[in-house]
Structures are given as C-alpha cells and as structure tokens.
Design a protein around this motif. Sequence first.
Motif, mmCIF file in Angstrom:
data_model
loop_
_atom_site.group_PDB
_atom_site.id
_atom_site.type_symbol
_atom_site.label_atom_id
_atom_site.label_comp_id
_atom_site.label_asym_id
_atom_site.label_seq_id
_atom_site.Cartn_x
_atom_site.Cartn_y
_atom_site.Cartn_z
ATOM 1 N N LEU A 237 -2.259 15.408 4.038
ATOM 2 C CA LEU A 237 -3.359 14.945 3.196
ATOM 3 C C LEU A 237 -2.907 13.726 2.406
ATOM 4 O O LEU A 237 -1.879 13.772 1.720
ATOM 5 N N GLY A 238 -3.661 12.643 2.499
ATOM 6 C CA GLY A 238 -3.302 11.439 1.762
ATOM 7 C C GLY A 238 -4.068 10.241 2.271
ATOM 8 O O GLY A 238 -5.035 10.373 3.039
ATOM 9 N N MET A 249 -1.915 10.519 16.726
ATOM 10 C CA MET A 249 -2.419 11.187 15.527
ATOM 11 C C MET A 249 -3.946 11.108 15.469
ATOM 12 O O MET A 249 -4.553 10.185 16.001
ATOM 13 N N ARG A 250 -4.537 12.069 14.796
ATOM 14 C CA ARG A 250 -5.979 12.065 14.549
ATOM 15 C C ARG A 250 -6.190 11.988 13.039
ATOM 16 O O ARG A 250 -5.635 12.789 12.285
ATOM 17 N N GLN A 251 -6.982 11.010 12.594
ATOM 18 C CA GLN A 251 -7.256 10.843 11.167
ATOM 19 C C GLN A 251 -8.733 11.100 10.887
ATOM 20 O O GLN A 251 -9.599 10.617 11.606
ATOM 21 N N GLU A 252 -8.987 11.846 9.826
ATOM 22 C CA GLU A 252 -10.355 12.178 9.431
ATOM 23 C C GLU A 252 -10.580 11.733 7.991
ATOM 24 O O GLU A 252 -9.898 12.193 7.079
ATOM 25 N N ARG A 253 -11.525 10.853 7.792
ATOM 26 C CA ARG A 253 -11.830 10.345 6.458
ATOM 27 C C ARG A 253 -12.574 11.402 5.646
ATOM 28 O O ARG A 253 -13.516 12.029 6.136
ATOM 29 N N LEU A 254 -12.141 11.596 4.399
ATOM 30 C CA LEU A 254 -12.812 12.529 3.501
ATOM 31 C C LEU A 254 -13.577 11.805 2.395
ATOM 32 O O LEU A 254 -14.723 12.120 2.112
ATOM 33 N N PHE A 255 -12.932 10.842 1.737
ATOM 34 C CA PHE A 255 -13.572 10.099 0.655
ATOM 35 C C PHE A 255 -12.759 8.842 0.387
ATOM 36 O O PHE A 255 -11.708 8.620 1.005
ATOM 37 N N GLU A 256 -13.247 8.017 -0.528
ATOM 38 C CA GLU A 256 -12.536 6.798 -0.900
ATOM 39 C C GLU A 256 -12.006 6.905 -2.323
ATOM 40 O O GLU A 256 -12.576 7.600 -3.165
ATOM 41 N N ASP A 257 -10.921 6.195 -2.566
ATOM 42 C CA ASP A 257 -10.329 6.133 -3.894
ATOM 43 C C ASP A 257 -10.065 4.666 -4.220
ATOM 44 O O ASP A 257 -10.159 3.798 -3.341
ATOM 45 N N GLU A 258 -9.745 4.384 -5.461
ATOM 46 C CA GLU A 258 -9.414 3.019 -5.864
ATOM 47 C C GLU A 258 -8.344 3.067 -6.942
ATOM 48 O O GLU A 258 -8.109 4.112 -7.560
ATOM 49 N N LEU A 259 -7.695 1.946 -7.164
ATOM 50 C CA LEU A 259 -6.665 1.881 -8.193
ATOM 51 C C LEU A 259 -7.285 1.652 -9.565
ATOM 52 O O LEU A 259 -8.344 1.028 -9.689
ATOM 53 N N ALA A 260 -6.604 2.162 -10.575
ATOM 54 C CA ALA A 260 -7.035 1.970 -11.960
ATOM 55 C C ALA A 260 -5.847 1.492 -12.781
ATOM 56 O O ALA A 260 -4.700 1.851 -12.501
ATOM 57 N N VAL A 261 -6.120 0.678 -13.793
ATOM 58 C CA VAL A 261 -5.093 0.248 -14.742
ATOM 59 C C VAL A 261 -5.189 1.159 -15.959
ATOM 60 O O VAL A 261 -6.255 1.281 -16.574
ATOM 61 N N PRO A 290 7.714 0.450 -3.169
ATOM 62 C CA PRO A 290 7.378 -0.548 -2.146
ATOM 63 C C PRO A 290 6.947 0.103 -0.832
ATOM 64 O O PRO A 290 7.273 1.260 -0.550
ATOM 65 N N ASP A 291 6.198 -0.670 -0.039
ATOM 66 C CA ASP A 291 5.756 -0.257 1.296
ATOM 67 C C ASP A 291 4.812 0.940 1.270
ATOM 68 O O ASP A 291 4.771 1.733 2.214
ATOM 69 N N THR A 292 4.075 1.093 0.182
ATOM 70 C CA THR A 292 3.007 2.088 0.122
ATOM 71 C C THR A 292 1.685 1.342 -0.042
ATOM 72 O O THR A 292 1.661 0.215 -0.558
ATOM 73 N N PRO A 293 0.566 1.930 0.388
ATOM 74 C CA PRO A 293 -0.719 1.233 0.239
ATOM 75 C C PRO A 293 -1.009 0.830 -1.204
ATOM 76 O O PRO A 293 -1.461 -0.290 -1.472
ATOM 77 N N ALA A 294 -0.738 1.739 -2.157
ATOM 78 C CA ALA A 294 -1.018 1.433 -3.561
ATOM 79 C C ALA A 294 -0.170 0.262 -4.051
ATOM 80 O O ALA A 294 -0.642 -0.591 -4.813
ATOM 81 N N ARG A 295 1.073 0.199 -3.598
ATOM 82 C CA ARG A 295 1.941 -0.885 -4.047
ATOM 83 C C ARG A 295 1.512 -2.216 -3.443
ATOM 84 O O ARG A 295 1.529 -3.264 -4.123
ATOM 85 N N ARG A 296 1.136 -2.221 -2.186
ATOM 86 C CA ARG A 296 0.686 -3.473 -1.574
ATOM 87 C C ARG A 296 -0.559 -4.002 -2.289
ATOM 88 O O ARG A 296 -0.707 -5.207 -2.505
ATOM 89 N N GLN A 297 -1.449 -3.087 -2.665
ATOM 90 C CA GLN A 297 -2.654 -3.510 -3.380
ATOM 91 C C GLN A 297 -2.309 -4.023 -4.778
ATOM 92 O O GLN A 297 -2.891 -5.001 -5.256
ATOM 93 N N PHE A 298 -1.347 -3.379 -5.438
ATOM 94 C CA PHE A 298 -0.935 -3.853 -6.756
ATOM 95 C C PHE A 298 -0.286 -5.228 -6.658
ATOM 96 O O PHE A 298 -0.542 -6.109 -7.497
ATOM 97 N N GLU A 362 -9.156 4.680 2.003
ATOM 98 C CA GLU A 362 -9.685 5.931 2.535
ATOM 99 C C GLU A 362 -8.643 7.037 2.419
ATOM 100 O O GLU A 362 -7.470 6.846 2.753
ATOM 101 N N ILE A 363 -9.093 8.190 1.951
ATOM 102 C CA ILE A 363 -8.249 9.374 1.811
ATOM 103 C C ILE A 363 -8.732 10.411 2.821
ATOM 104 O O ILE A 363 -9.945 10.587 3.006
ATOM 105 N N GLY A 364 -7.801 11.073 3.473
ATOM 106 C CA GLY A 364 -8.255 12.039 4.467
ATOM 107 C C GLY A 364 -7.158 12.928 5.011
ATOM 108 O O GLY A 364 -6.073 13.064 4.434
#
Length: 393
Positions: A237-238, A249-261, A290-298, A362-364
């Motif tokens: 899950l992530g 792999m099979r990925q299933e989208r559950l919902f979306e998230d976003e970053l917050a300050v 580093p090398d995580t989706p959240a870090r790349r977006q930051f 996307e989180i799933g």
Amino acid sequence: MANPNLRHLRLFLVTVDSGSVTQAAMSQNVTQSAATQALKRVEEAFDARLFDRTSRGVFPTDLARMLAQRVRRALDIMDRACESVSPRLRLTATAAQLRGLVAASQAESLSLGARKLGVAQPTVHRAIVHLESEVGRSLFRRTQYGSTPTRIGQLIAQAAQLAFAELRQAEMELAEAGSRGEMRIMVGAMPLSRTSVLPEAISRFQEACPKVDIRVHEGPYASLLAGLRRGELDLLLGALRPPALMEGMRQERLFEDELAVVCGPEHPFAKAGTVEIAALAASRWVVALPDTPARRQFDAFLSALGPSATGALVETGSQMLMRELLLAGPYLGCISRLQVRGDIDKGVLVRLAFDVHDSRREIGITTRDDWHPTRSQAVFLDTVRAVSQKFGR
C-alpha cells in the motif's frame, strides 16, 4: 509452514487428477505402497484429510481439490524456471535444497543462510553443490566478502520463493476451509497508508475475520517491492509508480494525495497571514528521503522558489522525527497532506496556506500480476477499498 516433498506433491497431483493411486505410482516410478505412504506424508504436511479411503478406492476430498490448484501453480512456477536451465532439475531438486539456495541468496553467504535455516553450513553447501551439478554452472560468485548469486542462481531462487509462497497460500486456504493452520496476511505499508487507510481497514477486517493475523512490514519502497516480487508480501500500500517500472506488477488506484507545507504551532509562520517566498525558501526544512515521489516533488517546488532557496535540509523517512523537529525548532515540513491530517486536526501541526503545485499523486494497492488472493485476502482488499472511499477518488 508445511515443508512437503516435491516428488510427493507431484504424486499427489496425479492422484487427484486420475483418481488412482496405481496410476500415480506408475507416473513417479514407485510402488503402490510407497505412493500410499507419500500421500499420507502430504496429508501430514498440510494437516488435512485429503482423501477418502474406501473399499472402492481412494477419492480426493474438497480440500484436496482446493490444494491441488495451488500445488499445480507452485510446481508450474518452479518447473518453468528449472526447465529453462536444466531439463532434469525439476525432477531432482528437493525442497530442502531450494530452501538452502534461497537462504544463501538472500544472505549472500552460505554460512549466514545456514544460520537462518538453523542448519549446519555444510548442509547448505551440499545443497548448492547438488544444484550446481545438475545445472552444470555455478549458481554463486564466491568472493572474499561472501557469495552473490549469479543470474541463473537468482532465477531459480526467485522461482523457488514464489513456489513456496503459493504453498503458503494453500495452507491459508485450507485453514479458511476449517482445517487447522495459521492465517496471516503480509502487508507492505508505506508511511501514508500507516496513518490513513491501514488502521481502520485492519480494525474493520478483524471484526469480520477475527482469526486472521495481519503482519505489517515497513521500510523503503524498493525493499518492500522486492519483498513483494519474491512472494514475501501479499500486497503493498502506497504511492503508485510509473507502469514502465512495474513489470509483472498490478497497480490499483484508490485515491489521490498531495503535499502540504506544515510547521509547529509556535513557529512564526503559524500565525502569519502571509509568508514571503524568500522567507519560505530560506527556512530549514524537514523532507522525505531522496529518490522518493514526495522528495522529487519537493525538489521541484524548492527549485521553483528561485535561487534564494538556501535553507538547510533534514532528510528522513520518519514521520515521528519530522513531527518532533517541527515542534522543537523553526523547521518547516513538506509531507503528504493525508499523512499529517490527524496532527493538523488536533492542532499539533499547522498547515500553511501555500500550495505545492503539481504534487498530486496516486495512492493505491500493488500486487503481483499472477497473485491469486485467498478468501480472507480478498475480504481484506475489499475492506481497504471501502475505507479508501472516504479519501475520495
């Protein structure tokens, strides 16, 4: 976990398919009495009555037919890998030898692999030597630092792990059907899921299935994904990854998230109506590794703030450390909004009115393409989906 003899499992399949112990014995070139003993060993290994023995013959039970589906899948996985490197290997390799190969591959050391299995190092060495003699090639590169598996060694070891995972699935299905045995779901959980979906999903699920254990594994995404590929985890899950990186792999989208300050309630920015970009950029930040989706977006966000972005960074995968730093000093955090929603609602942290553009992700659920959930696992997946609906689509 059951540790059945692979030849016994082949004989078991022929017996279920043909309804004849005699035919099964002939197919494996053993006597009928030996075949009968082998079937008893399979029943003992899985702690289930698999055959009705009458004066008219031996008849597979419903549990036997259920088990046969999983055994067939396990042997198919193993056979495809073995036949690609040696025609005889599928018939000569034993479960004990394959477990030795798997343990040594994971530990990159024969002695550490033996310790993991609780056997002497020469036992694992003999297992590897036998497999190598059948393959006709080395399965490990031996160096002064240890033993790393070759490409062929990795191929056979991974197939063995997936085959053993399928047999664990068989045990769980038998337990679900009323046979004795443990029931456990192995979940790989990234930080967001551990503070949002997972707690409620586990609670709801165990209300419905109180006899099923849940084991949650934490760690870097790459480590969890590797465990999923090896069959050590049932699902992950992530944040979802680009499809090009997720072969098999099979990925299933559950919902979306976003970053917050976010910041602590005593931070000067917490009570400020507006925050200057220069002040924001020059702040000290607590951010993802580093090398995580959240870090790349930051990093993209920080770059967009301009050349004045000179604040020091603390890089961590620990939400607890981030929270304590934000409460202890003049730090800002950039983290998943849902991950800190509880802290924001309780007033522990304050979200600044500053959007991190293009940070939606996307989180799933991620599973293996060829994974077939048991009944309990399917219920757990449905529970995760139901809980996820409160976070939107």
